[in-house]
Structure formats: structure tokens, C-alpha cells
Design a protein around this motif. Structure first.
Motif, short mmCIF file in Angstrom:
data_model
loop_
_atom_site.label_atom_id
_atom_site.label_comp_id
_atom_site.label_asym_id
_atom_site.label_seq_id
_atom_site.Cartn_x
_atom_site.Cartn_y
_atom_site.Cartn_z
N TYR A 153 16.19 20.95 -15.03
CA TYR A 153 16.64 19.58 -15.27
C TYR A 153 17.68 19.21 -14.21
N GLN A 175 21.00 16.72 -13.91
CA GLN A 175 21.93 15.89 -14.67
C GLN A 175 22.93 15.24 -13.72
N GLY A 214 27.44 11.26 -15.67
CA GLY A 214 27.39 10.09 -16.55
C GLY A 214 26.03 9.82 -17.16
N GLN A 215 25.08 10.69 -16.91
CA GLN A 215 23.73 10.52 -17.45
C GLN A 215 23.29 11.77 -18.20
N GLY A 216 22.23 11.62 -18.98
CA GLY A 216 21.64 12.77 -19.63
C GLY A 216 20.73 13.53 -18.68
N PRO A 217 20.46 14.78 -18.97
CA PRO A 217 19.56 15.56 -18.11
C PRO A 217 18.17 14.94 -18.02
N LEU A 241 14.18 15.93 -16.82
CA LEU A 241 13.30 17.05 -16.48
C LEU A 241 12.75 16.89 -15.07
N GLN A 254 8.47 21.89 -15.29
CA GLN A 254 8.29 22.82 -16.39
C GLN A 254 7.23 23.85 -16.01
N VAL A 267 3.41 23.21 -15.57
CA VAL A 267 2.89 22.36 -16.64
C VAL A 267 3.13 20.89 -16.33
N ASP A 268 4.34 20.58 -15.82
CA ASP A 268 4.70 19.19 -15.57
C ASP A 268 5.68 19.15 -14.42
N LEU A 323 20.28 22.15 -14.29
CA LEU A 323 20.23 22.97 -15.49
C LEU A 323 18.88 23.67 -15.59
N GLN A 362 14.67 24.82 -26.89
CA GLN A 362 15.07 25.11 -25.52
C GLN A 362 16.50 25.63 -25.48
N PHE A 404 19.65 26.48 -22.94
CA PHE A 404 20.09 26.05 -21.61
C PHE A 404 21.09 27.03 -20.99
N GLY A 405 21.02 27.16 -19.68
CA GLY A 405 22.01 27.89 -18.93
C GLY A 405 23.22 27.02 -18.65
N PRO A 406 24.26 27.59 -18.00
CA PRO A 406 25.50 26.83 -17.76
C PRO A 406 25.37 25.80 -16.64
N TYR A 427 22.05 17.59 -29.13
CA TYR A 427 22.60 18.71 -28.37
C TYR A 427 24.07 18.42 -28.09
N ASN A 463 31.80 23.00 -18.81
CA ASN A 463 31.45 24.25 -18.11
C ASN A 463 30.62 25.20 -18.97
N LYS A 464 29.95 24.66 -19.97
CA LYS A 464 29.06 25.48 -20.79
C LYS A 464 27.70 24.83 -20.88
N GLY A 465 26.71 25.62 -21.26
CA GLY A 465 25.35 25.09 -21.39
C GLY A 465 25.18 24.21 -22.61
N LEU A 466 24.15 23.43 -22.62
CA LEU A 466 23.80 22.60 -23.77
C LEU A 466 23.41 23.49 -24.94
N PHE A 505 24.45 14.68 -26.94
CA PHE A 505 23.24 14.03 -26.47
C PHE A 505 22.22 13.92 -27.61
N PHE A 511 16.45 12.69 -22.81
CA PHE A 511 17.84 12.65 -23.22
C PHE A 511 18.40 11.24 -23.17
N GLY A 512 19.30 10.93 -24.11
CA GLY A 512 20.12 9.75 -24.00
C GLY A 512 21.21 9.98 -22.96
N LYS A 513 22.03 8.98 -22.72
CA LYS A 513 23.05 9.09 -21.68
C LYS A 513 24.27 9.86 -22.12
N GLY A 514 24.37 10.13 -23.40
CA GLY A 514 25.46 10.94 -23.90
C GLY A 514 26.61 10.14 -24.48
#
Lengths: 112, 113
Positions: free
Chosen positions: A35, A37, A40-43, A45, A48, A55-56, A91, A101, A103-105, B36, B41-44, B90, B103-106
């Protein structure tokens, strides 16, 4: 169990340079996601994988972004050449089922 | 079209008071919805999920969300905020193909003492 690992955590490059990110999913997870990110926005994709097959990748800018998942485990995402607008957190996530799912850091990329 | 709208970009509450984070969705199919949380500094981390079973969904850390089809909403609530709840939240919709999370914008939640 160990979580999703990503490296590096931070990267600063100049525009037109290339960069690569690495992801190691949770052991046994067949599905892997990348992903993007933007601040100010969401992640969003990018791509995949199911095992080592795509897949995508409909949202992946294929002129500059590439990704691979050799042997169906680790994955690498590459950007070449980078643009200023690629500054974002990248991500990686993995799952055993579509709806769970992990997620990593993330890797924070700054392009100057 | 399938989309998620988080109605507040920033919510501020005092410790011990209720939390309400609002989310509306748009889909032409029966949705699977998630919340989510992302700490700095951490994952979702998955808080909770709705997949067409009970409309009131309980998650981790005392959070819950209610699916309201008539209002196309999936608001997240918690009776009493804790300082550790301060994070980015999110609202997420699974796409119709079941291949991607939208995802939404948060919403940034701030908790003051």
C-alpha cells in the motif's frame, strides 16, 4: 508470532534516483499486499500477490513502480525513477484470508 | 461506486469521556466494513470488523461499532476514552471483488487529561 517486517524504516533520496523496499510477511501467509499512504490520506493498494502470482496491480504506476515476490515469501517494491509525489509511507501487509490483513510498520520515503 | 467517507478529520476528547468517530460508506453490494487504528510509528491494527452478522460489533480495547444500513453508516464508539487511545483511525470497506481494502482518509483522535 512475529509480525510483518519491513526495511528500511526510513529512506531519503533525490528525484530520479531509484529505491527498493523489502517486506517479509508473517510465516504461512499466502497473500501479500503493498500500500501507499500519502500524508493526510488513507492507504491505497498498489499491488496484491497470492503466493508468487499477481492478483491485482491495477493501481500500480507500472512505468516507474515494480514489485516481485520470488518463491512466494519475501517481496520487494522498487521505484525507478522516483518523483517528488512518491513521498509517502509504503506499507506491506499479509493475510491468510481476504479480510484479515496484518500490517508492517511501513517505510517512510522522502523524495527531495 | 464504492467509497468510504470519514466525517471528521480530527476529534478531541477528554480522558474518561465518550468517543464517537463517524463513518459513512457507499456500496452497491452488501459491505464488509472494518475499523483500523494506527499509532505513531506503528503498523495498522484491526480494531473490529463487520461481515453481515450482528449489526453491533465489539472490538478490542473497549471499542464497538454499529452497522446501520438505512443510514449507510458504521460509526465507532467507546464509552470512556483513555490517553492510549490517541491515534489515527481508519474506516475501511472491502471492495466488491474481495481483493482490496478501501480506506477512508482517517480521523485523528486526541485525548487530553
Amino acid at each position: 508470532e512475529a509480525g510483518v517486517a519491513q526495511s528500511p524504516r526510513y529512506k531519503i533520496i533525490e528525484k530520479r534516483q531509484s529505491v527498493a523496499f523489502w517486506c517479509n510477511p508473517i510465516s504461512g501467509h499466502a497473500t501479500l499486499y503493498w500500500y501507499q499512504q500519502i500524508l493526510g490520506q488513507g492507504p491505497k493498494l498498489l499491488i496484491q500477490f497470492q503466493n508468487n502470482g499477481v492478483v491485482d496491480d491495477s493501481q500500480l504506476p507500472k512505468d516507474r513502480f515494480s514489485a516481485e515476490r520470488l518463491k512466494g515469501v519475501d517481496s520487494t517494491l522498487k521505484i525507478q525513477p522516483a518523483k517528488l509525489e512518491d513521498s509517502a509511507v509504503y506499507l506491506c501487509a499479509s493475510s491468510t484470508r481476504q479480510t484479515e490483513q496484518y500490517f508492517g510498520p511501513g517505510t517512510r520515503l522522502t523524495v527531495t | 461506486a464504492q467509497s468510504v467517507t470519514q466525517l471528521d478529520s480530527h476529534v478531541s476528547v477528554s480522558e474518561g469521556t465518550p468517543v464517537l468517530l463517524r463513518c459513512n460508506y457507499s456500496s452497491s453490494y452488501s459491505p464488509s466494513l472494518f475499523w483500523y487504528v494506527q499509532h505513531p510509528n506503528k503498523g495498522l491494527q484491526l480494531l473490529l470488523k463487520y461481515t453481515s452478522a450482528a449489526t453491533l460489533v465489539k472490538g478490542i480495547n473497549g471499542f464497538e461499532a454499529e452497522f446501520k444500513k438505512s443510514e449507510t453508516s458504521f460509526h465507532l464508539t467507546k464509552p470512556s476514552a483513555h490517553m492510549s487511545d490517541a491515534a489515527e483511525y481508519f474506516c475501511v470497506l472491502l471492495n466488491q471483488a474481495g481483493t482490496a481494502l478501501i480506506f477512508g482518509k482517517g480521523t485523528t483522535l486526541s485525548v487530553s487529561s
